[in-house]
Design a protein around this motif. Sequence first.
Motif, PDB file in Angstrom:
ATOM      1  N   ASP A 340       0.639  -1.046  -0.020  1.00  0.00           N
ATOM      2  CA  ASP A 340       0.040   0.102  -0.028  1.00  0.00           C
ATOM      3  C   ASP A 340       1.049   1.199   0.038  1.00  0.00           C
ATOM      4  OD1 ASP A 340      -2.450  -1.430   0.078  1.00  0.00           O
ATOM      5  OD2 ASP A 340      -2.494  -1.339   2.210  1.00  0.00           O
ATOM      6  N   ASN A 341       2.047   1.216   0.297  1.00  0.00           N
ATOM      7  CA  ASN A 341       3.139   2.271   0.280  1.00  0.00           C
ATOM      8  C   ASN A 341       3.715   2.460  -0.984  1.00  0.00           C
ATOM      9  OD1 ASN A 341       2.739   3.552   3.069  1.00  0.00           O
ATOM     10  ND2 ASN A 341       3.495   1.168   3.740  1.00  0.00           N
ATOM     11  N   ILE A 342       3.243   1.902  -2.088  1.00  0.00           N
ATOM     12  CA  ILE A 342       3.921   2.209  -3.470  1.00  0.00           C
ATOM     13  C   ILE A 342       3.132   3.314  -4.140  1.00  0.00           C
ATOM     14  CG2 ILE A 342       4.223   1.156  -5.880  1.00  0.00           C
ATOM     15  CD1 ILE A 342       4.315  -1.528  -4.427  1.00  0.00           C
ATOM     16  N   LYS A 343       3.856   4.236  -4.350  1.00  0.00           N
ATOM     17  CA  LYS A 343       3.396   5.382  -4.769  1.00  0.00           C
ATOM     18  C   LYS A 343       3.362   5.913  -6.470  1.00  0.00           C
ATOM     19  CE  LYS A 343       4.060  10.667  -4.556  1.00  0.00           C
ATOM     20  NZ  LYS A 343       4.780  11.549  -3.848  1.00  0.00           N
ATOM     21  N   HIS A 344       4.250   5.369  -6.880  1.00  0.00           N
ATOM     22  CA  HIS A 344       4.331   5.774  -8.481  1.00  0.00           C
ATOM     23  C   HIS A 344       5.202   4.418  -9.169  1.00  0.00           C
ATOM     24  CE1 HIS A 344       5.310   8.329 -12.004  1.00  0.00           C
ATOM     25  NE2 HIS A 344       6.718   7.572 -11.948  1.00  0.00           N
ATOM     26  N   ILE A 345       4.584   4.197 -10.418  1.00  0.00           N
ATOM     27  CA  ILE A 345       5.411   3.468 -11.442  1.00  0.00           C
ATOM     28  C   ILE A 345       5.418   4.349 -12.692  1.00  0.00           C
ATOM     29  CG2 ILE A 345       4.920   1.259 -12.340  1.00  0.00           C
ATOM     30  CD1 ILE A 345       3.079   0.724 -10.007  1.00  0.00           C
ATOM     31  N   SER A 346       6.713   4.272 -13.415  1.00  0.00           N
ATOM     32  CA  SER A 346       6.857   4.802 -14.678  1.00  0.00           C
ATOM     33  C   SER A 346       7.329   3.434 -15.583  1.00  0.00           C
ATOM     34  CB  SER A 346       7.762   5.828 -14.803  1.00  0.00           C
ATOM     35  OG  SER A 346       7.648   6.927 -14.087  1.00  0.00           O
TER      36      SER A 346
END
Length: 591
Positions: A340-346
């Motif tokens: 739940d603490n994953i904020k951003h994926i590129s």
Amino acid sequence: MPFFLCLVAITFVPSAFAIDDVQWGDIFVPDTQRTITDGGPGAPILIQAENDTLSGNAVIDQVTVHVYSTADPTGIDLILTEDVSDSGFFTNNHLVFLTSSSNKFQIGDTITITIEDKCTVPTHGNCNSALVETLPIAFGATIKSDSALGGISLSLIETGANTGLFTTKVKLTSGPTVQVASPGISELHVSSGDAIRITDSVTGSRTNGYILPISGGNGALVVSIASPGAFVTYGSVLPPSSLNVITDGLPGRGGGGLVSPSLVVDIVASIASSGGLCSSCTPPTLGVDRSGKRMVENGFSYNGNPVDVELFYTPYPLIKTHVGDMNNAEVKIYEESGIDNIKHISLAFGLGENQVLDDSRASIEIDREFGKNFTVSTIDPKRTLDSIRIETRPERCSESSIQQCLVVSIYHKFRAPLDFNMVATEIWDFKENSWQNYFNHGVEIDGQSINPPEQYIGIDRGHQVTITEISKNRAIDEKGNLWIFDKEWHKEIVMPEKTDRESTAHGFNRESRQFSNMVIEQQSIAEKKMDELTHGKQINKSNTSNSFSPVINYISRSEDLELQQRIQSEQRRANEWLLNRYFLSAMRESS
């Protein structure tokens, strides 16, 4: 007969050296201490032994000594060779000190070099927290081996925005040395038994490695500042000759520098610097953590082709797809504080040699605020991407793990091919810890673009013209003129078709073949006349071209606010000058 017992004290005076003797350094002037990074190219460690019984036997002999340390009590045997004068003195200078047993490699291994830099040199290092930065060669590192003393100089790329950790990779090969810019993989020529040395180009701090197998004539010994003793024994010589191991005293880069140990096969070791550490600075990973422990299996997949992700650069087979086809890229992410603490994926496409993720012009950006759902956006100025949607699910990070990972399936289509194939990812958590990974060969898109043709506005001989692309390097304007792109757009001149029309009262029409013949005849007359005037001297022709001058953000003079403000400013200056020159002068004269 009386018997007398006479006791005589006899003193035995030992010779300067026993028949068997061994020392660190020269046997007459022994070394008492060496630094923890000594040995290998440029700083050989000398061990010397003496055996009088082997002197003068007309044979160049060899003897074996045993070296060990408090950090490596098992140690190794090392062969010493007699000097050419058959003097009974034996020498070896092919021992290298290592800070870790993981700094031993095989030919064919790929190693990761890491430098921690918190902007030690202004403009170089982690100087902009919003960017993934590069340490150029002059501020990077060098690597060399016993077989390649010239070595190579290396640039390094930051592992993510604001991490302060810069990495590059080098393959250890029996082939020639090849230098390429990061994130490409350079190659260093090595042989079995070689010592290798990496040096920080800014501070001079260094670390060593060794190419297995140990050959007897060459060797590596693990030493430690915490347990600083190193020892060498020979035959029956007791006690062993001892050596104190000390730090080399070379600085890091403002709490950073070469991460020690820096030589680790496809992993980065724990940071051994005094600064830049915190209890929650571990970034999310698709593969291994900084200690090299694999946290995720099959962390990246494209159209059903999974791979175990390495620390930074992962070899990946070329996957081909077609314009308009639906594709699925999957990333499996481990975050130590929970998914739940994953904020951003590129997810970035179309990267070429020496490019980094931020250079991509076709990337999918996935973000979320804490406690909310992900949202999707793109960086896609050429409208390459289409039909993007994502699906997420929790999943065990590996078959043998109970840790939960977040799997993100990124469905997408391509509307046009890309010039290059390498793919990159970047993952952030809510503490802004981030990590990038690169996959090459990557993804190749076949087919014709389904986007509307690109248009460009420019100036042709003082007139605004709009040209429309009809292929990659060809375009037409409103009048049907053909333009060719070669560094800039050039209009192709098409001569009208010639006819056999008769002359009129006004002479030959320009479209008549007779007119062309007349032009050639007049050119011949002109050339003869020019030769007479110039006496055969060369005259350079002026170079004219129908070039296309692009106009960026074209606006008319009346709509150009900056120009209008300048005009008004100049008008005010002119009025003030007139006022001072005539009106005020006249008033002063009248008074």
